[in-house]
Motif scaffolding. Structure first.
Motif, PDB file in Angstrom:
ATOM      1  N   MET A   1      16.897   1.848 -79.544  1.00 35.17           N
ATOM      2  CA  MET A   1      16.729   2.741 -78.412  1.00 35.17           C
ATOM      3  C   MET A   1      15.248   2.877 -78.062  1.00 35.17           C
ATOM      4  SD  MET A   1      19.462   4.083 -77.122  1.00 35.17           S
ATOM      5  CE  MET A   1      21.144   3.850 -77.565  1.00 35.17           C
ATOM      6  N   ILE A   2      15.002   3.047 -76.793  1.00 41.59           N
ATOM      7  CA  ILE A   2      13.645   3.205 -76.280  1.00 41.59           C
ATOM      8  C   ILE A   2      13.500   4.620 -75.740  1.00 41.59           C
ATOM      9  CG2 ILE A   2      12.034   2.433 -74.502  1.00 41.59           C
ATOM     10  CD1 ILE A   2      13.572  -0.289 -74.638  1.00 41.59           C
ATOM     11  N   VAL A   3      12.410   5.292 -76.112  1.00 43.20           N
ATOM     12  CA  VAL A   3      12.106   6.625 -75.591  1.00 43.20           C
ATOM     13  C   VAL A   3      10.811   6.540 -74.804  1.00 43.20           C
ATOM     14  CG1 VAL A   3      11.525   9.014 -76.156  1.00 43.20           C
ATOM     15  CG2 VAL A   3      13.259   7.800 -77.498  1.00 43.20           C
ATOM     16  N   ARG A   4      10.841   7.066 -73.595  1.00 39.61           N
ATOM     17  CA  ARG A   4       9.629   7.101 -72.772  1.00 39.61           C
ATOM     18  C   ARG A   4       9.511   8.475 -72.144  1.00 39.61           C
ATOM     19  NH1 ARG A   4       7.947   4.914 -67.395  1.00 39.61           N
ATOM     20  NH2 ARG A   4       5.734   5.297 -67.431  1.00 39.61           N
ATOM     21  N   THR A   5       8.288   8.957 -72.043  1.00 37.81           N
ATOM     22  CA  THR A   5       8.051  10.262 -71.441  1.00 37.81           C
ATOM     23  C   THR A   5       7.022  10.170 -70.326  1.00 37.81           C
ATOM     24  OG1 THR A   5       6.373  10.780 -73.092  1.00 37.81           O
ATOM     25  CG2 THR A   5       8.583  11.524 -73.554  1.00 37.81           C
ATOM     26  N   VAL A   6       7.173  11.067 -69.380  1.00 34.70           N
ATOM     27  CA  VAL A   6       6.211  11.233 -68.296  1.00 34.70           C
ATOM     28  C   VAL A   6       5.880  12.723 -68.256  1.00 34.70           C
ATOM     29  CG1 VAL A   6       5.838  11.107 -65.805  1.00 34.70           C
ATOM     30  CG2 VAL A   6       7.165   9.320 -66.960  1.00 34.70           C
ATOM     31  N   ILE A   7       4.592  13.032 -68.202  1.00 35.16           N
ATOM     32  CA  ILE A   7       4.144  14.414 -68.120  1.00 35.16           C
ATOM     33  C   ILE A   7       3.582  14.662 -66.726  1.00 35.16           C
ATOM     34  CG2 ILE A   7       2.637  16.194 -69.108  1.00 35.16           C
ATOM     35  CD1 ILE A   7       4.672  14.999 -71.126  1.00 35.16           C
ATOM     36  N   GLY A  30      23.479   3.345 -68.926  1.00 40.11           N
ATOM     37  CA  GLY A  30      22.513   2.890 -69.917  1.00 40.11           C
ATOM     38  C   GLY A  30      21.674   3.985 -70.540  1.00 40.11           C
ATOM     39  N   ILE A  31      21.849   5.227 -70.114  1.00 43.50           N
ATOM     40  CA  ILE A  31      21.032   6.326 -70.616  1.00 43.50           C
ATOM     41  C   ILE A  31      21.751   7.033 -71.759  1.00 43.50           C
ATOM     42  CG2 ILE A  31      19.904   8.521 -70.037  1.00 43.50           C
ATOM     43  CD1 ILE A  31      18.715   5.909 -68.755  1.00 43.50           C
ATOM     44  N   ASP A  32      21.079   7.114 -72.883  1.00 41.84           N
ATOM     45  CA  ASP A  32      21.625   7.819 -74.041  1.00 41.84           C
ATOM     46  C   ASP A  32      21.344   9.314 -73.926  1.00 41.84           C
ATOM     47  OD1 ASP A  32      22.856   7.809 -76.700  1.00 41.84           O
ATOM     48  OD2 ASP A  32      20.854   8.399 -77.398  1.00 41.84           O
ATOM     49  N   ARG A  72      18.850   2.228 -73.749  1.00 45.27           N
ATOM     50  CA  ARG A  72      19.002   0.971 -74.492  1.00 45.27           C
ATOM     51  C   ARG A  72      17.949  -0.073 -74.134  1.00 45.27           C
ATOM     52  NH1 ARG A  72      24.548   1.610 -72.376  1.00 45.27           N
ATOM     53  NH2 ARG A  72      25.286   3.364 -73.598  1.00 45.27           N
ATOM     54  N   THR A  73      17.539  -0.087 -72.861  1.00 46.43           N
ATOM     55  CA  THR A  73      16.582  -1.105 -72.421  1.00 46.43           C
ATOM     56  C   THR A  73      15.443  -0.469 -71.634  1.00 46.43           C
ATOM     57  OG1 THR A  73      17.600  -1.545 -70.269  1.00 46.43           O
ATOM     58  CG2 THR A  73      18.504  -2.765 -72.168  1.00 46.43           C
ATOM     59  N   SER A  74      14.341  -1.204 -71.542  1.00 43.47           N
ATOM     60  CA  SER A  74      13.195  -0.746 -70.738  1.00 43.47           C
ATOM     61  C   SER A  74      13.577  -0.583 -69.278  1.00 43.47           C
ATOM     62  CB  SER A  74      12.036  -1.740 -70.849  1.00 43.47           C
ATOM     63  OG  SER A  74      11.529  -1.745 -72.146  1.00 43.47           O
ATOM     64  N   ASP A  75      14.408  -1.496 -68.779  1.00 47.48           N
ATOM     65  CA  ASP A  75      14.849  -1.401 -67.384  1.00 47.48           C
ATOM     66  C   ASP A  75      15.643  -0.125 -67.140  1.00 47.48           C
ATOM     67  OD1 ASP A  75      13.629  -3.787 -66.729  1.00 47.48           O
ATOM     68  OD2 ASP A  75      15.478  -4.972 -66.830  1.00 47.48           O
ATOM     69  N   ASP A  76      16.520   0.236 -68.090  1.00 52.95           N
ATOM     70  CA  ASP A  76      17.294   1.468 -67.955  1.00 52.95           C
ATOM     71  C   ASP A  76      16.374   2.689 -67.946  1.00 52.95           C
ATOM     72  OD1 ASP A  76      19.732   0.126 -67.843  1.00 52.95           O
ATOM     73  OD2 ASP A  76      20.112   0.338 -69.997  1.00 52.95           O
ATOM     74  N   VAL A  77      15.363   2.684 -68.821  1.00 49.91           N
ATOM     75  CA  VAL A  77      14.408   3.791 -68.887  1.00 49.91           C
ATOM     76  C   VAL A  77      13.665   3.904 -67.554  1.00 49.91           C
ATOM     77  CG1 VAL A  77      12.262   4.586 -69.946  1.00 49.91           C
ATOM     78  CG2 VAL A  77      14.110   3.770 -71.387  1.00 49.91           C
ATOM     79  N   GLN A  78      13.126   2.801 -67.066  1.00 51.15           N
ATOM     80  CA  GLN A  78      12.365   2.819 -65.812  1.00 51.15           C
ATOM     81  C   GLN A  78      13.231   3.264 -64.646  1.00 51.15           C
ATOM     82  OE1 GLN A  78       9.106   2.890 -67.095  1.00 51.15           O
ATOM     83  NE2 GLN A  78       8.955   2.356 -64.948  1.00 51.15           N
ATOM     84  N   ASN A  79      14.463   2.779 -64.602  1.00 51.82           N
ATOM     85  CA  ASN A  79      15.390   3.156 -63.539  1.00 51.82           C
ATOM     86  C   ASN A  79      15.633   4.666 -63.562  1.00 51.82           C
ATOM     87  OD1 ASN A  79      17.360   2.763 -61.443  1.00 51.82           O
ATOM     88  ND2 ASN A  79      18.932   2.943 -63.026  1.00 51.82           N
TER      89      ASN A  79
END
Length: 133
Positions: A1-7, A30-32, A72-79
């Motif tokens: 899993m990939i975790v990304r944050t924006v502040i 695709g979002i957990d 699950r993927t970088s593309d899902d996170v960015q989307n």
């Protein structure tokens, strides 16, 4: 899993609105897990339990909005982040593109005869804004 944050620094938003956006974002393909909330101490504890707490969030202040996505993927996170930011922009401008003032002074200038004020600010500033109104 990939975790990304924006502040988003110094952007106060109503917590009910942020919860609704969080729920919608969590249902994207695709979002957990997704969370959009103010970076308060309590909310940071919630993010930690959800596995979404990052160094960026730890450094954020209580007047900052946090967007946190686990996918699950970088593309899902960015989307998901793109869709969340679009939801925030839509809420900020309103569906018809109308302007919503962010300060009492700006609102008063737009509607000097108004006789009702809705105050949605961090608790430490609520009394000041109520007295100003």
């Amino acid at each position: 899993m990939i975790v990304r944050t924006v502040i988003k620094k110094n952007e106060f938003w109503n917590s009910v609105l942020l919860m609704r956006i969080s729920e919608e974002a969590s249902e994207l393909d695709g979002i957990d897990e997704a969370a959009v909330l103010m970076a308060t101490k309590l909310n940071k504890q919630v993010l930690e339990r959800a596995g979404l707490l990052t160094e960026e969030i730890l450094e954020a202040g209580s007047n900052d909005v946090v967007i946190a996505v686990k996918a699950r993927t970088s593309d899902d996170v960015q989307n998901a982040i793109g869709k969340i930011e679009n939801m925030l922009r839509t809420e900020q401008k309103g569906e018809a593109g109308e302007y919503f003032p962010k300060t009492f002074s700006a609102a008063h200038a737009m509607m000097p005869d108004a006789n009702l004020v809705v105050i949605s600010v961090p608790g430490a500033f609520a009394k000041r804004e109520a007295l100003r109104a």
